[in-house]
Design an enzyme around this catalytic site. Structure first.
Site, short mmCIF file in Angstrom:
data_model
loop_
_atom_site.label_atom_id
_atom_site.label_comp_id
_atom_site.label_asym_id
_atom_site.label_seq_id
_atom_site.Cartn_x
_atom_site.Cartn_y
_atom_site.Cartn_z
N GLU A 202 0.78 -1.25 0.00
CA GLU A 202 0.00 0.00 0.00
C GLU A 202 0.81 1.29 0.00
O GLU A 202 0.95 1.95 1.02
CB GLU A 202 -0.94 0.03 1.20
CG GLU A 202 -1.96 -1.05 1.18
CD GLU A 202 -3.02 -0.85 2.26
OE1 GLU A 202 -2.93 0.11 3.03
OE2 GLU A 202 -3.95 -1.67 2.30
N GLU A 390 -5.56 -8.61 0.92
CA GLU A 390 -6.19 -8.28 2.20
C GLU A 390 -7.67 -8.01 1.95
O GLU A 390 -8.03 -7.40 0.93
CB GLU A 390 -5.61 -6.99 2.84
CG GLU A 390 -4.27 -7.15 3.48
CD GLU A 390 -3.74 -5.85 4.09
OE1 GLU A 390 -4.56 -5.00 4.51
OE2 GLU A 390 -2.52 -5.70 4.14
C1 PNW Z 1 -4.34 -1.87 5.52
N1 PNW Z 1 -7.83 3.42 4.24
O1 PNW Z 1 -4.32 -0.52 5.83
C2 PNW Z 1 -2.98 -2.36 5.95
O2 PNW Z 1 -2.29 -3.04 4.94
C3 PNW Z 1 -2.98 -3.15 7.21
O3 PNW Z 1 -1.70 -3.13 7.79
C4 PNW Z 1 -4.07 -2.62 8.13
O4 PNW Z 1 -4.02 -3.15 9.41
C5 PNW Z 1 -5.39 -2.94 7.45
O5 PNW Z 1 -5.45 -2.44 6.14
C6 PNW Z 1 -6.60 -2.43 8.22
O6 PNW Z 1 -6.55 -1.05 8.35
C7 PNW Z 1 -5.24 0.38 5.40
O7 PNW Z 1 -7.92 4.44 4.96
C8 PNW Z 1 -5.39 1.52 6.18
O8 PNW Z 1 -8.53 3.33 3.20
C9 PNW Z 1 -6.24 2.52 5.78
C10 PNW Z 1 -6.95 2.39 4.61
C11 PNW Z 1 -6.83 1.25 3.83
C12 PNW Z 1 -5.96 0.25 4.23
#
Ligand code: PNW
Length: 484
Positions: A202, A390
């Protein structure tokens, strides 16, 4: 009641001028067998997995010669994380990995996506690697092999060594070369045990979130031109690492990445809306996915940035767009798009205040995200090998006195997303596997331990793990290779 009776009856009633036919149809359908009770199958070799990331689960931040990462610094800075929480202990998985592998065996997963902590391998960013922690990961991998679980390794899930941040971190192009060096070294040591490699997780989260004022480590808010260059350094690092992985592997290696495509889906399924979503997704992901898959920045991206546009050479673009063996997409949500006669030709629809979301306020629930995102990626860029790296849901889980966690909202989310994924796969969208985020509750970055994404409940005081009801749901999906 049998169906024929109802149809006959409905026909008779339809003749009556007093009742509108729409009511009749709804009445009769209520008594038809529920379609969702028929399991929808996935293809025989579909890969079911779970996912975690080093800093979110490992703890043991001083064990084995590990150096500091930007997340150690950030989480120990007052006011940066929920309640000042840190990943110092997290799930203690550095020590408890045998137990977590048993949890995976209970689920029946074929694959496990995890990440290697860069600051364990290069505690000082560059110079000498630390062999102690290579041995640690070898033990984990050997245990996974005994359990018949295929490891899928992310090389950097946000935990940049602090020593590199001290020299500018991702805003410094040298970091791209340091990453490739680290990647090559790890692969030279572990390619006998790992076939599937992902460079990074990401880009948007750790670059725009970390250097663009978004509340992620290192917590900077750089001027736009520097932020844009940090984006470019990150995708360059990815490309250099793809080359380094291929050059260092002594065994077959499959290389990809995990990207949370910023989603766009047609608000209505017609040609004009689908076209608008395609244009939107390409533009919205211009700094990352688009340049990686096309080898060029979009005209609109460069034009809009003007003097802040990234500085690059043709060789940079060639490196950034190395061919990949697979493309990993993290899917949580998406946003609806409508066509527009503005300059862009599309418009993102602001979400109404009543739009449903998870415990995490950004996680808007829309099961069609997992249908449209891989479909559009395959259609726009001709990607043939997609994995959902994920997908998951945060909930205000409660451990009951009887030891159960009845997370029916998570089950509802997973069931609806998996039904849409099955729809995509059965229509030929080339998704070959799915990794549920997450195996267990963990350190949810700036939200600390306040947001639970696991299908296993973790008591962070005792480290006791309790499978939630959703883990039984997922176990059944895996056993049947179907969702219903
Ligand atoms: C992902 N958004 O993060 C990460 O890859 C993980 O480490 C994390 O724990 C998981 O998703 C849950 O949050 C994100 O704001 C964080 O759209 C924020 C976003 C998307 C993915």
């Amino acid at each position: 009641m049998n169906r024929r009776f109802f149809l006959k009856n409905a026909a008779a009633l339809a003749a009556s001028p007093l009742l509108p036919t729409t009511t009749l149809r709804a009445e009769s359908e209520k008594h038809l067998p529920a379609i969702a009770s028929q399991p929808r199958p996935f293809p025989p070799n579909f890969v079911w997995g779970t996912a975690t990331a080093a800093y979110q689960v490992e703890g043991a931040v001083h064990a084995g010669g590990r150096g500091l990462s930007i997340w150690d610094t950030f989480s120990h800075t007052p006011g940066k994380t929920f309640d000042g929480e840190t990943g110092d202990v997290a799930d203690d998985e550095y020590y408890l990995y045998p137990e977590d592998i048993r949890l995976m065996q209970r689920l029946g997963v074929r694959a496990f996506r995890f990440s290697i902590a860069w600051p364990r391998i290069f505690p000082h960013g560059t110079s000498k690697p630390n062999a102690v922690d290579i041995d640690h990961y070898k033990r984990v991998l050997d245990r996974l092999k005994e359990a018949n679980i295929v490891p899928v390794c992310t090389l950097c899930h946000w935990d940049l060594p602090q020593a590199l941040q001290d020299k500018g971190g991702w805003a410094n192009r040298d970091t791209s070369y340091a990453f490739a060096h680290y990647a090559g070294y790890v692969v030279s040591q572990l390619s006998d045990r790992i076939t599937y490699w992902m460079t990074m997780n990401e880009f948007d989260s750790f670059i725009d979130g970390g250097y663009g004022g978004g509340g992620m480590a290192p917590g900077l808010d750089l001027p736009l031109g520097q932020l844009v260059q940090a984006r470019q350094n990150a995708v360059l690092a990815h490309g250099l690492a793809v080359q380094a992985i291929r050059a260092s592997a002594h065994h077959p290696a499959k290389v990809g990445l995990a990207e949370d495509i910023s989603g766009a889906m047609p608000a209505i399924e017609d040609a004009a809306h689908i076209h608008a979503a395609e244009v939107a997704i390409r533009e919205r992901n211009a700094p990352y996915t688009t340049v990686i898959l096309e080898g060029r920045y979009t005209e609109q991206y460069l034009r809009k940035l003007g003097r802040n546009a990234p500085k690059f050479t043709a060789e940079d673009l060639r490196i950034i767009s190395q061919p990949l063996d697979f493309f990993g997409i993290n899917v949580y949500t998406t946003q609806e798009v409508i066509p527009s006669d503005n300059q862009e030709g599309y418009e993102f629809v602001p979400r109404p205040a009543t739009y449903p979301h998870a415990q995490s306020k950004w996680l808007f629930v829309n099961p069609q995200a997992i249908y449209w995102t891989p479909k559009l990626v395959a259609d726009i860029w001709g990607v043939k090998n997609i994995y959902i790296t994920e997908n998951g849901y945060s909930s205000a889980d409660v451990l009951r006195a009887d030891g159960q966690v009845l997370d029916t909202d998570r089950i509802m989310y997973l069931r609806n997303y998996l039904l849409q994924l099955q729809r995509a796969v059965s229509e030929g969208v080339p998704v070959h596997g799915y990794f549920l985020w997450s195996l267990l509750d963990n350190f949810e970055w700036a939200h600390g331990y306040s947001q639970r994404f696991g299908i296993t409940y973790v008591d962070f005081k005792t480290q006791v793990r309790t499978p939630k009801l959703s883990s039984d749901f997922y176990r059944r999906v895996i056993a049947e290779n179907a969702v219903g």
